[in-house]
Design an enzyme around this catalytic site. Structure first.
Site, mmCIF file in Angstrom:
data_model
loop_
_atom_site.group_PDB
_atom_site.id
_atom_site.type_symbol
_atom_site.label_atom_id
_atom_site.label_comp_id
_atom_site.label_asym_id
_atom_site.label_seq_id
_atom_site.Cartn_x
_atom_site.Cartn_y
_atom_site.Cartn_z
ATOM 1 N N LYS A 117 -20.653 -16.659 4.829
ATOM 2 C CA LYS A 117 -21.311 -15.835 3.809
ATOM 3 C C LYS A 117 -21.709 -14.460 4.331
ATOM 4 C CE LYS A 117 -23.411 -19.447 0.893
ATOM 5 N NZ LYS A 117 -24.711 -19.877 0.325
ATOM 6 N N LYS A 198 -12.198 -28.092 -4.489
ATOM 7 C CA LYS A 198 -13.224 -28.790 -5.244
ATOM 8 C C LYS A 198 -13.640 -27.981 -6.471
ATOM 9 C CE LYS A 198 -17.577 -30.292 -3.919
ATOM 10 N NZ LYS A 198 -18.606 -30.621 -2.934
ATOM 11 N N LYS A 201 -19.381 -24.724 -9.038
ATOM 12 C CA LYS A 201 -20.076 -23.880 -10.009
ATOM 13 C C LYS A 201 -19.995 -22.415 -9.645
ATOM 14 C CE LYS A 201 -24.618 -25.658 -8.381
ATOM 15 N NZ LYS A 201 -24.805 -25.095 -7.104
#
Ligand code: TRP
Length: 327
Positions: A117, A198, A201
């Site tokens: 990140k 996967k 969201k």
């Protein structure tokens, strides 16, 4: 005679990070199993809203996401659990600071999630580096013996164990060292458009993820466009994770939603069955969601009560850690 200790149920603890819209994958893989745990465990389920501040965020979007997810946790039937927002239980941030004093910048900088990140050249928030320390605090405050975590959080759980052991050996036996366990059987739902990753969201495209709150026509459209393959043989509808990931995923979803593939021979028929099964599975959740969304004060009250219980349960642990470290 030994003092009568009431048989206590094991504690379960999990926090969801409020980013994006919850998906069918979150429901089948996490929320539904979480609801199932309530029968045999004392469950604490939180929204990790502080963790959502570790990357660039928009305050009003965060507020809306928290409200939507809080309502969803109740809509999926978690009303026998202690539900709370992490930011409303101050012991989490307080213990996190104490644990920052046993963690090293070196080990935090080596966390895979931090490295992923924080690249891309953007400025990195200091809280992204300390993210796993706050997660360790989330866990250690509740003294659970087992913490079910997915693969992506295993390294953070390992760090949690390290910090707990390091604290205990330096300052005294305050923390229970938790074990990582495989989450309660939940389906692993893949992205409809990219069936090798996967359903997520935040990582999936609009087309690849069925949202928990998608109306039936949107579910139908997304499933109709799901990636399959060019196999038109008589046994085209069959599970084969390596060769037919899209079809296999649709079969998994169908099974997880209580449907059956018996007698289905075309992808068109499979997709209609999958759509019907998803719509039927989500209908009661969406109905309950609509009712709860009309009464936000009720949702807020449930979470306020939950935060109160979470504070009561965690304050002695924070107090023990505070005293042990010399404050
Ligand atoms: N980091 C977790 C995730 O992204 C969320 C989380 C925060 C969590 N605190 C936790 C999960 C404590 C389990 C226990 O999924």
């Amino acid at each position: 005679m030994t003092s009568p200790t009431a048989p206590t149920r094991p504690r379960r603890l999990s926090l969801l990070q409020p980013t994006g819209h919850l998906t069918l994958g979150n429901y089948l893989g996490a929320l539904r199993p979480m609801a199932g745990q309530q029968a045999h465990a004392d469950c604490f389920y939180g929204l990790a809203d502080l963790h959502s501040l570790t990357v660039s965020h928009d305050p009003s979007t965060l507020r809306a996401t928290v409200a939507e997810q809080a309502t969803t946790l109740l809509a999926v039937g978690l009303d026998e659990s202690t539900l709370f927002l992490q930011s409303r239980v101050p012991t989490h941030a307080q213990l996190s600071y104490l644990l920052e004093c046993v963690a090293t910048t070196g080990e935090l900088g080596r966390m895979i999630q931090f490295k992923e990140k924080s690249r891309a050249g953007e400025s990195t928030r200091a809280s992204l580096l300390t993210y796993p320390v706050l997660m360790a605090a989330d866990i250690l405050l509740y003294r659970p013996e087992q913490v079910p975590v997915g693969d992506d959080q295993r390294q953070h759980l390992e760090l949690t164990r390290d910090l707990a052991m390091r604290f205990n050996s330096a300052y005294g036996p305050v923390f229970v060292v938790p074990e990582a366990t495989v989450p309660a059987v939940g389906a692993r739902v893949m992205d409809l458009a990219v069936p090798t990753s996967k359903m997520s969201k935040t990582g999936s495209t609009e087309a690849g993820a069925v949202r928990l709150l998608d109306p039936p026509d949107v579910v139908r459209r997304k499933v109709a466009r799901a990636v399959t393959d060019n196999d038109v043989g008589p046994d085209a509808v069959r599970a084969d994770r390596a060769a037919k990931p899209g079809v296999t995923n649709l079969l998994d979803v169908l099974g997880a939603c209580g449907g059956s593939a018996a007698g289905l021979s075309t992808y068109g028929a499979l997709k209609r069955a999958v759509t019907d099964a998803i719509v039927a599975e989500l209908e009661p959740v969406q109905k309950r969601y609509a009712e709860l969304a009309r009464d936000p004060a009720h949702v807020a009250a449930v979470f306020a009560q939950g935060a109160e219980r979470a504070r009561a349960v965690t304050e002695p642990v924070l107090a023990a850690a505070t005293a042990a470290i010399g404050l």
